[in-house]
Design a protein around this motif. Structure first.
Motif, PDB file in Angstrom:
ATOM      1  N   LEU A  96       0.847  -1.210   0.000  1.00 33.42           N
ATOM      2  CA  LEU A  96       0.000   0.000   0.000  1.00 33.42           C
ATOM      3  C   LEU A  96       0.878   1.254   0.000  1.00 33.42           C
ATOM      4  N   ASN A  97       1.958   1.212   0.773  1.00 27.37           N
ATOM      5  CA  ASN A  97       2.892   2.339   0.802  1.00 27.37           C
ATOM      6  C   ASN A  97       3.515   2.544  -0.586  1.00 27.37           C
ATOM      7  N   GLY A  98       3.796   1.437  -1.269  1.00 33.44           N
ATOM      8  CA  GLY A  98       4.317   1.519  -2.632  1.00 33.44           C
ATOM      9  C   GLY A  98       3.309   2.171  -3.566  1.00 33.44           C
ATOM     10  N   LEU A  99       2.038   1.755  -3.460  1.00 34.48           N
ATOM     11  CA  LEU A  99       0.985   2.333  -4.308  1.00 34.48           C
ATOM     12  C   LEU A  99       0.842   3.832  -4.044  1.00 34.48           C
ATOM     13  N   ARG A 100       0.974   4.197  -2.782  1.00 34.40           N
ATOM     14  CA  ARG A 100       0.860   5.611  -2.401  1.00 34.40           C
ATOM     15  C   ARG A 100       1.933   6.433  -3.137  1.00 34.40           C
ATOM     16  N   ILE A 101       3.141   5.864  -3.202  1.00 34.19           N
ATOM     17  CA  ILE A 101       4.222   6.606  -3.855  1.00 34.19           C
ATOM     18  C   ILE A 101       4.028   6.639  -5.369  1.00 34.19           C
ATOM     19  N   VAL A 102       3.483   5.556  -5.937  1.00 31.37           N
ATOM     20  CA  VAL A 102       3.161   5.539  -7.362  1.00 31.37           C
ATOM     21  C   VAL A 102       2.128   6.639  -7.653  1.00 31.37           C
ATOM     22  N   CYS A 103       1.129   6.769  -6.765  1.00 25.72           N
ATOM     23  CA  CYS A 103       0.118   7.821  -6.939  1.00 25.72           C
ATOM     24  C   CYS A 103       0.758   9.210  -6.847  1.00 25.72           C
ATOM     25  N   ASP A 104       1.670   9.387  -5.886  1.00 22.79           N
ATOM     26  CA  ASP A 104       2.369  10.672  -5.762  1.00 22.79           C
ATOM     27  C   ASP A 104       3.095  11.022  -7.055  1.00 22.79           C
ATOM     28  N   ASP A 105       3.627   9.979  -7.733  1.00 21.28           N
ATOM     29  CA  ASP A 105       4.407  10.217  -8.942  1.00 21.28           C
ATOM     30  C   ASP A 105       3.543  10.567 -10.146  1.00 21.28           C
ATOM     31  N   TYR A 106       2.376   9.914 -10.264  1.00 23.93           N
ATOM     32  CA  TYR A 106       1.638  10.028 -11.526  1.00 23.93           C
ATOM     33  C   TYR A 106       0.373  10.861 -11.446  1.00 23.93           C
ATOM     34  N   ILE A 107      -0.190  11.073 -10.244  1.00 27.26           N
ATOM     35  CA  ILE A 107      -1.428  11.861 -10.162  1.00 27.26           C
ATOM     36  C   ILE A 107      -1.070  13.264  -9.683  1.00 27.26           C
ATOM     37  N   LYS A 108      -1.248  14.214 -10.574  1.00 32.39           N
ATOM     38  CA  LYS A 108      -0.792  15.571 -10.279  1.00 32.39           C
ATOM     39  C   LYS A 108      -1.740  16.297  -9.329  1.00 32.39           C
ATOM     40  N   SER A 109      -3.057  16.132  -9.549  1.00 30.86           N
ATOM     41  CA  SER A 109      -4.030  16.879  -8.759  1.00 30.86           C
ATOM     42  C   SER A 109      -4.087  16.342  -7.327  1.00 30.86           C
ATOM     43  N   HIS A 110      -4.007  17.245  -6.371  1.00 33.67           N
ATOM     44  CA  HIS A 110      -3.976  16.849  -4.968  1.00 33.67           C
ATOM     45  C   HIS A 110      -5.259  16.129  -4.565  1.00 33.67           C
ATOM     46  N   GLY A 111      -6.402  16.667  -5.012  1.00 30.93           N
ATOM     47  CA  GLY A 111      -7.693  16.066  -4.664  1.00 30.93           C
ATOM     48  C   GLY A 111      -7.842  14.670  -5.210  1.00 30.93           C
ATOM     49  N   ALA A 112      -7.487  14.505  -6.482  1.00 31.42           N
ATOM     50  CA  ALA A 112      -7.608  13.188  -7.111  1.00 31.42           C
ATOM     51  C   ALA A 112      -6.687  12.183  -6.430  1.00 31.42           C
ATOM     52  N   ARG A 113      -5.494  12.662  -6.068  1.00 35.38           N
ATOM     53  CA  ARG A 113      -4.525  11.771  -5.424  1.00 35.38           C
ATOM     54  C   ARG A 113      -5.074  11.281  -4.085  1.00 35.38           C
ATOM     55  N   LEU A 114      -5.629  12.209  -3.330  1.00 39.12           N
ATOM     56  CA  LEU A 114      -6.198  11.861  -2.028  1.00 39.12           C
ATOM     57  C   LEU A 114      -7.340  10.866  -2.196  1.00 39.12           C
ATOM     58  N   ALA A 115      -8.184  11.089  -3.217  1.00 41.69           N
ATOM     59  CA  ALA A 115      -9.321  10.200  -3.448  1.00 41.69           C
ATOM     60  C   ALA A 115      -8.840   8.801  -3.811  1.00 41.69           C
ATOM     61  N   VAL A 116      -7.871   8.714  -4.736  1.00 37.81           N
ATOM     62  CA  VAL A 116      -7.384   7.403  -5.189  1.00 37.81           C
ATOM     63  C   VAL A 116      -6.706   6.664  -4.035  1.00 37.81           C
ATOM     64  N   ILE A 117      -5.888   7.383  -3.266  1.00 38.36           N
ATOM     65  CA  ILE A 117      -5.186   6.727  -2.154  1.00 38.36           C
ATOM     66  C   ILE A 117      -6.198   6.259  -1.102  1.00 38.36           C
ATOM     67  N   SER A 118      -7.249   7.037  -0.869  1.00 40.22           N
ATOM     68  CA  SER A 118      -8.269   6.631   0.100  1.00 40.22           C
ATOM     69  C   SER A 118      -8.952   5.344  -0.337  1.00 40.22           C
ATOM     70  N   VAL A 119      -9.288   5.273  -1.649  1.00 43.61           N
ATOM     71  CA  VAL A 119      -9.942   4.060  -2.163  1.00 43.61           C
ATOM     72  C   VAL A 119      -8.993   2.872  -2.031  1.00 43.61           C
ATOM     73  N   LEU A 120      -7.715   3.072  -2.381  1.00 47.57           N
ATOM     74  CA  LEU A 120      -6.738   1.986  -2.280  1.00 47.57           C
ATOM     75  C   LEU A 120      -6.598   1.519  -0.829  1.00 47.57           C
ATOM     76  N   PHE A 121      -6.633   2.477   0.106  1.00 46.81           N
ATOM     77  CA  PHE A 121      -6.536   2.127   1.520  1.00 46.81           C
ATOM     78  C   PHE A 121      -7.721   1.255   1.933  1.00 46.81           C
ATOM     79  N   LEU A 122      -8.926   1.632   1.479  1.00 50.35           N
ATOM     80  CA  LEU A 122     -10.117   0.858   1.844  1.00 50.35           C
ATOM     81  C   LEU A 122     -10.058  -0.552   1.237  1.00 50.35           C
TER      82      LEU A 122
END
Lengths: 154, 128
Positions: A96-122
């Motif tokens: 999950l920590n790895g996915l979080r960093i992948v999201c940091d790298d490829y998703i530019k928008s802060h809101g979208a990043r937070l949403a995607v990481i939240s879904v991945l966490f769930l």
């Protein structure tokens, strides 16, 4: 590229704009520092946990032999339940920590990043609950439903 | 993508193998959950992993896991060993060599049952 450290060439640091992810020092949040150390500590643990697991389930025993009765004999010893719980938990958190960093790298928008990481966490949490339930409740000769019914009647 | 050299490839492989192992972990949690449905369901599902395509899939997973483990050690050495960064390229080649060697050694055990060979006496295709 926060997983990789110390760039191969000095120019790498200029390229990604993140200072090429050497150890988070002053100026970075303590959360990132924790994440950085967690990656390495869980990684070392997982090298042993995952490789021993693969050796036992695919080399010492062929996968075709790891049947229901094999698991029943194995899980008669609580050591293996604790081992598997530790492996499950560390592997999911590390992934999950790895996915979080992948999201940091490829998703530019802060809101979208937070949403995607939240879904991945769930999703990760659901899988963790599923695996934990299986490891804790397994009783040879009883299905999960029977075990849960037994617990509810007491 | 910047045109780095071994550092770029080690980083890319680390990310791809990490994602691959994570996807397998999720599949594995689901297939192990089947044990809660009793021996028939679980042993039937287990037989899927005894087929040739799934044995090749398993070998690919183990290869990815080995790379991720060896390169993880390399990353830790680069981080914590003061002169580790000077040897990162040599360490990358060592990682690749070890990954290929260990994957080939594992391939013997994983793939032999496809050809009717049984490296683990008394165990092969003996689903109980």
């Amino acid at each position: 590229m926060a997983t990789q450290t110390t760039p191969a060439t000095p120019t790498a640091a200029k390229v990604n704009g993140y200072g090429a992810t050497s150890r988070p020092g002053t100026g970075s949040t303590s959360w990132e520092t924790f994440s950085w150390y967690f990656f390495r500590i869980s990684g070392v643990g997982l090298i042993f946990l995952a490789l021993i697991h693969v050796f036992l389930m695919h080399i010492a025993n062929d996968v075709s032999a790891t049947s229901y009765s094999f698991i029943a004999a194995r899980y008669a010893n609580p050591f293996w339940r604790v081992y598997d719980l530790l492996l499950l938990t560390l592997a999911l958190l590390h992934g999950l920590n790895g996915l979080r960093i992948v999201c940091d790298d490829y998703i530019k928008s802060h809101g979208a990043r937070l949403a995607v990481i939240s879904v991945l966490f769930l999703i990760a949490l659901s899988f963790w609950l599923m695996g934990t339930m299986t490891i804790i409740t397994f009783q040879p000769g009883h299905t999960l439903a029977q075990t849960l019914l037994g617990l509810l009647h007491h | 993508m910047y045109r780095g050299q071994s550092g770029q490839w080690s980083w890319l492989f680390h990310r791809v193998t990490g994602l691959g192992v994570l996807i397998f972990l999720l599949i594995h949690i689901v297939d192990i959950t089947l044990i809660g449905f009793g021996p028939t369901v679980y042993n039937d599902a287990l037989q899927v992993f005894d087929t040739a395509p799934f044995r090749i899939f398993t070998l690919a997973l183990i290869g990815a896991l080995l790379y991720h483990a060896f390169n993880g050690i390399r990353i830790i050495l680069v981080d914590f060993w003061p002169s580790g960064y000077k040897y990162q390229r040599q360490m990358f080649y060592t990682v690749m060599g070890l990954t290929i060697l260990c994957t080939l050694a594992t391939a013997f055990f994983i793939l032999a049952p496809i050809f009717g060979k049984c490296p683990q006496p008394g165990y092969c295709s003996a689903v109980m």
